[in-house]
Write a protein that holds these residues in place. Structure first.
Motif, PDB file in Angstrom:
ATOM      1  N   PHE A 175       0.824  -1.217   0.000  1.00  0.00           N
ATOM      2  CA  PHE A 175       0.000   0.000   0.000  1.00  0.00           C
ATOM      3  C   PHE A 175       0.854   1.262   0.000  1.00  0.00           C
ATOM      4  CE2 PHE A 175      -2.285   3.373   2.296  1.00  0.00           C
ATOM      5  CZ  PHE A 175      -3.367   3.524   1.446  1.00  0.00           C
ATOM      6  N   VAL A 176       1.862   1.312   0.861  1.00  0.00           N
ATOM      7  CA  VAL A 176       2.709   2.509   0.944  1.00  0.00           C
ATOM      8  C   VAL A 176       3.479   2.711  -0.354  1.00  0.00           C
ATOM      9  CG1 VAL A 176       4.660   3.565   2.149  1.00  0.00           C
ATOM     10  CG2 VAL A 176       2.896   2.363   3.454  1.00  0.00           C
ATOM     11  N   ASP A 177       3.901   1.605  -0.977  1.00  0.00           N
ATOM     12  CA  ASP A 177       4.671   1.702  -2.217  1.00  0.00           C
ATOM     13  C   ASP A 177       3.878   2.330  -3.354  1.00  0.00           C
ATOM     14  OD1 ASP A 177       6.951   0.458  -1.123  1.00  0.00           O
ATOM     15  OD2 ASP A 177       6.060  -1.520  -1.442  1.00  0.00           O
ATOM     16  N   LEU A 178       2.553   2.258  -3.281  1.00  0.00           N
ATOM     17  CA  LEU A 178       1.723   2.828  -4.340  1.00  0.00           C
ATOM     18  C   LEU A 178       1.891   4.341  -4.439  1.00  0.00           C
ATOM     19  CD1 LEU A 178      -1.578   0.804  -3.779  1.00  0.00           C
ATOM     20  CD2 LEU A 178       0.157   0.417  -5.536  1.00  0.00           C
ATOM     21  N   GLU A 184      12.028   4.685  -8.167  1.00  0.00           N
ATOM     22  CA  GLU A 184      12.630   4.613  -6.831  1.00  0.00           C
ATOM     23  C   GLU A 184      12.272   3.300  -6.147  1.00  0.00           C
ATOM     24  OE1 GLU A 184      11.504   6.587  -2.602  1.00  0.00           O
ATOM     25  OE2 GLU A 184      11.820   8.006  -4.243  1.00  0.00           O
ATOM     26  N   TYR A 185      11.003   2.908  -6.272  1.00  0.00           N
ATOM     27  CA  TYR A 185      10.549   1.647  -5.672  1.00  0.00           C
ATOM     28  C   TYR A 185      11.307   0.457  -6.265  1.00  0.00           C
ATOM     29  CZ  TYR A 185       7.769  -2.613  -5.829  1.00  0.00           C
ATOM     30  OH  TYR A 185       7.385  -3.925  -5.810  1.00  0.00           O
ATOM     31  N   LYS A 186      11.430   0.420  -7.589  1.00  0.00           N
ATOM     32  CA  LYS A 186      12.082  -0.722  -8.228  1.00  0.00           C
ATOM     33  C   LYS A 186      13.572  -0.768  -7.909  1.00  0.00           C
ATOM     34  CE  LYS A 186       8.795  -1.780 -11.849  1.00  0.00           C
ATOM     35  NZ  LYS A 186       8.625  -2.297 -13.217  1.00  0.00           N
ATOM     36  N   THR A 187      14.195   0.390  -7.822  1.00  0.00           N
ATOM     37  CA  THR A 187      15.608   0.434  -7.444  1.00  0.00           C
ATOM     38  C   THR A 187      15.806  -0.151  -6.051  1.00  0.00           C
ATOM     39  OG1 THR A 187      15.986   2.402  -8.813  1.00  0.00           O
ATOM     40  CG2 THR A 187      17.589   1.954  -7.069  1.00  0.00           C
ATOM     41  N   ALA A 188      14.908   0.187  -5.134  1.00  0.00           N
ATOM     42  CA  ALA A 188      15.002  -0.320  -3.759  1.00  0.00           C
ATOM     43  C   ALA A 188      14.855  -1.839  -3.713  1.00  0.00           C
ATOM     44  CB  ALA A 188      13.942   0.343  -2.886  1.00  0.00           C
ATOM     45  N   GLN A 189      14.021  -2.395  -4.577  1.00  0.00           N
ATOM     46  CA  GLN A 189      13.839  -3.849  -4.582  1.00  0.00           C
ATOM     47  C   GLN A 189      15.095  -4.551  -5.101  1.00  0.00           C
ATOM     48  OE1 GLN A 189      11.063  -4.168  -2.841  1.00  0.00           O
ATOM     49  NE2 GLN A 189      10.963  -1.972  -3.299  1.00  0.00           N
ATOM     50  N   ARG A 190      15.737  -3.963  -6.103  1.00  0.00           N
ATOM     51  CA  ARG A 190      16.983  -4.558  -6.597  1.00  0.00           C
ATOM     52  C   ARG A 190      18.074  -4.479  -5.529  1.00  0.00           C
ATOM     53  NH1 ARG A 190      15.468  -1.508 -11.026  1.00  0.00           N
ATOM     54  NH2 ARG A 190      17.214  -0.060 -10.781  1.00  0.00           N
ATOM     55  N   ALA A 191      18.093  -3.380  -4.796  1.00  0.00           N
ATOM     56  CA  ALA A 191      19.052  -3.260  -3.701  1.00  0.00           C
ATOM     57  C   ALA A 191      18.786  -4.335  -2.647  1.00  0.00           C
ATOM     58  CB  ALA A 191      18.971  -1.866  -3.081  1.00  0.00           C
ATOM     59  N   ASP A 192      17.511  -4.639  -2.422  1.00  0.00           N
ATOM     60  CA  ASP A 192      17.164  -5.683  -1.459  1.00  0.00           C
ATOM     61  C   ASP A 192      17.653  -7.050  -1.933  1.00  0.00           C
ATOM     62  OD1 ASP A 192      15.491  -6.491   0.981  1.00  0.00           O
ATOM     63  OD2 ASP A 192      14.644  -7.768  -0.587  1.00  0.00           O
ATOM     64  N   ILE A 193      17.527  -7.309  -3.226  1.00  0.00           N
ATOM     65  CA  ILE A 193      18.021  -8.575  -3.781  1.00  0.00           C
ATOM     66  C   ILE A 193      19.531  -8.679  -3.569  1.00  0.00           C
ATOM     67  CG2 ILE A 193      18.372  -9.863  -5.934  1.00  0.00           C
ATOM     68  CD1 ILE A 193      15.663  -8.636  -6.885  1.00  0.00           C
TER      69      ILE A 193
END
Length: 230
Positions: A175-178, A184-193
């Motif tokens: 919900f917050v990511d929406l 920015e959201y997708k970059t953060a997910q790649r950083a998490d990977i």
């Protein structure tokens, strides 16, 4: 003779043991709602054209996604993947001992034929699937990072599996990511990977927001025809 409490107080109701219970119906309803949400998401958005200022001609609107020729799109996707596959062959041949290579894919009009596969499950985008299969067969973890909302996580996961992908992880927006910038959201997910110890050797998507922000050794952009494809 004992009188049930619901009779003593004048309220007639069916005792609990007599109620009809259909858990399968609830599960089917949830599945149907999720699938409907997925189909709604997959449909191309209809933009409302702004009104033209008085006395000035309107600019011609951009062509709808449905106007993009499927064969041309597939040919253009194939051309990009024909560059990605040799790169992967070379890069995976240089994998260091203990290294955990990963491939990141966008979903809509990247992994799946979203704007062309008007059904559920949606078919795989064949040129991308072939590259993913090559990577999977060589132990590469394939992750999916999408702007789709978490409400359709399960239908999306099912669709990817049905299409032939082996997902090491599916990142969808909570919900917050929406309310966050998509790039920015997708970059953060790649950083998490990467934080899990993976090296992202390639990132494939059809939008600048899929690929900007780093956290990948190499990026491959599929066509979106100036935003005509989602």
């Amino acid at each position: 003779m004992h009188t049930p409490c619901w009779q003593r107080y004048g309220r007639e109701r069916t005792p609990t043991t007599m109620r009809s219970r259909h858990p399968w119906l609830r599960r089917a309803s949830v599945t149907a709602v999720s699938a409907a949400a997925l189909v709604a998401l997959a449909a191309p958005a209809e933009a409302t054209a702004p009104a033209a200022p008085s006395g000035k001609p309107m600019a011609a609107p951009a062509a709808a996604a449905a106007d993009v020729d499927y064969d041309t799109w597939q040919r253009d996707c194939r051309a990009v993947m024909d560059r990605a596959l040799p790169y992967l062959k070379q890069r995976l041949g240089d994998t260091a001992p203990g290294e955990m290579p990963a491939l990141v894919l966008d979903i809509d009009n990247t992994a799946l034929e979203t704007d062309f596969g008007f059904s559920f499950p949606q078919p795989a985008n064949r040129p991308v699937l072939e590259v993913a299969e090559y990577a999977q067969e060589r132990g590469v973890a394939v992750f999916f990072v999408t702007a789709r909302p978490s409400i359709i996580h399960w239908p999306t996961e099912y669709n990817l599996d049905h299409a032939g992908y082996e997902s090491a992880g599916l990142y969808v927006r909570g919900f917050v990511d929406l309310f966050r910038d998509v790039a920015e959201y997708k970059t953060a997910q790649r950083a998490d990977i990467e934080s899990k110890g993976y090296t992202i050797v390639a990132n494939i998507g059809n939008s600048a927001s899929d690929l900007s922000g780093g956290h990948a050794e190499k990026t491959f952009k599929l066509p979106d025809y100036d935003g005509q494809l989602s």
